[in-house]
Enzyme design. Structure first.
Site, PDB file in Angstrom:
ATOM      1  N   ARG A  66      -7.174  31.719 -20.729  1.00 14.69           N
ATOM      2  CA  ARG A  66      -7.822  32.817 -19.990  1.00 14.69           C
ATOM      3  C   ARG A  66      -7.094  34.133 -20.264  1.00 14.69           C
ATOM      4  NH1 ARG A  66     -11.460  34.178 -16.154  1.00 14.69           N
ATOM      5  NH2 ARG A  66     -10.754  35.404 -14.357  1.00 14.69           N
ATOM      6  N   GLU A 102       0.832  -1.219   0.000  1.00 11.64           N
ATOM      7  CA  GLU A 102       0.000   0.000   0.000  1.00 11.64           C
ATOM      8  C   GLU A 102       0.858   1.257   0.000  1.00 11.64           C
ATOM      9  OE1 GLU A 102      -4.278  -0.809   2.181  1.00 11.64           O
ATOM     10  OE2 GLU A 102      -2.994   0.772   2.930  1.00 11.64           O
ATOM     11  N   GLN A 132       5.308  35.158 -15.460  1.00 15.20           N
ATOM     12  CA  GLN A 132       6.391  34.278 -15.020  1.00 15.20           C
ATOM     13  C   GLN A 132       6.052  33.598 -13.686  1.00 15.20           C
ATOM     14  OE1 GLN A 132      10.267  35.903 -13.912  1.00 15.20           O
ATOM     15  NE2 GLN A 132      11.189  34.459 -15.339  1.00 15.20           N
TER      16      GLN A 132
END
Ligand SMILES: Cc1cc2nc3c(=O)[nH]c(=O)nc-3n(C[C@H](O)[C@H](O)[C@H](O)COP(=O)(O)OP(=O)(O)OC[C@H]3O[C@@H](n4cnc5c(N)ncnc54)[C@H](O)[C@@H]3O)c2cc1C
Length: 385
Positions: free
Chosen positions: A261, A235, A274
């Site tokens: 956008r 796991e 940046q």
């Protein structure tokens, strides 16, 4: 160390990714456990184990979960699959008798039966020596009594790999493991409401004088710690591979969003800043480091070199990496993230949940610290201290 996939495994990887990108994406997010998605990934062979190469099966399932993640599979589904395979099927195949493997192996490998690992109790989470679910032997039967909690898959599972205390005075060396069919009289299962990972149903398990044949014991009486370690080894090393893949998917979608956008009248997009690029670059670095750590840990485990320190290092670092990536992506979406665009807020909740699964970060650090001497470069030679 060679982490490349064989041609066969590469083809399977592509099939898993296509399944997630196509059918699973089109079906949209399910509320709760998604049986049809479970059936589809089972049909793909995610849980299949080649008896001639069980270590190879651990790596194969790990890579397939990662591939499903890169196609945008739900983290809840990936976590449920990991709990089933690494927490239940894997220790069964490693430590089960031929009869136990024959009984549970085929249904678990085909996904027809779902497995769960039941360790945690209301009063014993990190401290396994405090577990109190009791075992009494009556002839050729055992009787279990107690209460487990936070068990992933509990309410959909057909079998629990359950850790109980058989010898109360021996601390963690008094633990034993049992395969408990969930339809056994005296077993009751209740769902737990959680925040995040809704596709991996968590539940309480009540054991009220549950009577089983003694042949349900996995490993020796008092050998439960070894079973627990086998489950934790798999796991901690591998369960987050799918989350790494899912983070890649989220990063690609976030990058696309930022590039598209634009403020009214401006040519440049948000991705031209940046500061935004640096955040994306940081995420890239974090994911790559986490991925190579996971692959290296998987190599250590499949080579039989280590089963304690590397799994703990992988669990700690990968869980933190995927959580930090989800957090940073959420910040880049800003208001749109608050509205859960591209399920960015869901990703934060899902990745936050796994910080505690398979042991918290503090527990992993305790383990890493306890193994430190073994993992240090040996200081030899005349100048050695
Ligand atoms: C998403 C998810 C899935 C899970 N799935 C399963 C499952 O399938 N099966 C199962 O049995 N359990 C499962 N669990 C339970 C999980 O294993 C426990 O939550 C975990 O072991 C921590 O136990 P606890 O929650 O009782 O925390 P506690 O043990 O109460 O710890 C609380 C805080 O104390 C800190 N702490 C405790 N002990 C120490 C110590 N010795 N040194 C330093 N700090 C310490 C912890 O780090 C933590 O910050 C799951 C949990 C989550 C969140």
């Amino acid at each position: 160390m060679d982490f490349s996939l064989s041609d066969n495994d590469r083809a399977l990887w592509e099939s898993a990714r296509r399944l997630a990108l196509g059918e699973l994406q089109l079906a949209g997010p399910a509320s709760g456990f998604d049986h049809s998605a479970w059936n589809r990934i089972s049909e793909l062979g995610v849980f299949q184990v080649d008896p001639a190469d069980t270590p190879g099966a651990l790596a194969r399932t790990t890579h397939l979960l990662e591939a499903l993640g890169t196609g945008g599979a739900d983290r809840g589904l990936l976590f449920a699959a990991g709990a089933h395979f690494f927490g239940c099927l894997w220790p069964l195949l490693q430590l089960g008798t031929p009869a136990q493997r024959e009984l549970w192996g085929p249904p678990l490998e085909s996904g027809r039966a779902i497995g769960a690992l039941a360790i945690t109790e209301p009063e014993a989470g990190s401290a396994i020596s405090a577990l109190s679910t009791s075992v009494t032997t009556e002839g050729d039967q055992v009787v279990l009594h107690g209460h487990k909690t936070l068990v992933t898959n509990a309410t959909v599972a057909q079998v629990l790999l359950l850790i109980a205390k058989e010898f109360p005075n021996r601390g963690s060396l008094g633990l034993s493991a049992f395969l408990v069919p969930t339809n056994t009289p005296g077993v009751s299962l209740r769902p737990i409401q959680t925040i995040g990972l809704e596709g991996a149903p968590s539940g309480e398990v009540e054991l009220n004088s549950v009577r089983l044949p003694a042949t349900s014991r996995l490993g020796a009486a008092g050998g439960g710690l070894g079973v627990l370690l086998a489950a934790m080894q798999a796991e901690r090393t591998a369960i987050l591979a799918g989350f790494l893949g899912a983070a890649e998917f989220d990063l690609a979608r976030c990058d696309h969003y930022l590039k598209s956008r634009r403020r009214t009248g401006e040519q440049s997009s948000l991705a031209d800043h940046q500061a935004v690029q640096h955040t994306l670059a940081e995420i890239r670095c974090r994911l790559e480091s986490a991925r190579w750590l996971l692959y290296r840990g998987l190599w250590e485990v499949t080579q039989g070199r280590d089963r304690i320190a590397w799994p703990a290092m992988v669990k700690k670092c990968v869980s933190e990496a995927v959580y930090e990536c989800a957090h940073d992506i959420q910040c880049l979406y800003a208001g749109a993230g608050w509205r859960n665009l591209n399920r960015s807020a869901t990703a934060v909740q899902d990745t936050m949940a796994i910080l505690a699964a398979s042991g918290t970060t503090e527990v992993q650090l305790n383990t890493i610290a306890s193994q430190l001497t073994k993992t240090l470069v040996p200081l030899t030679g005349p100048g050695a201290p």
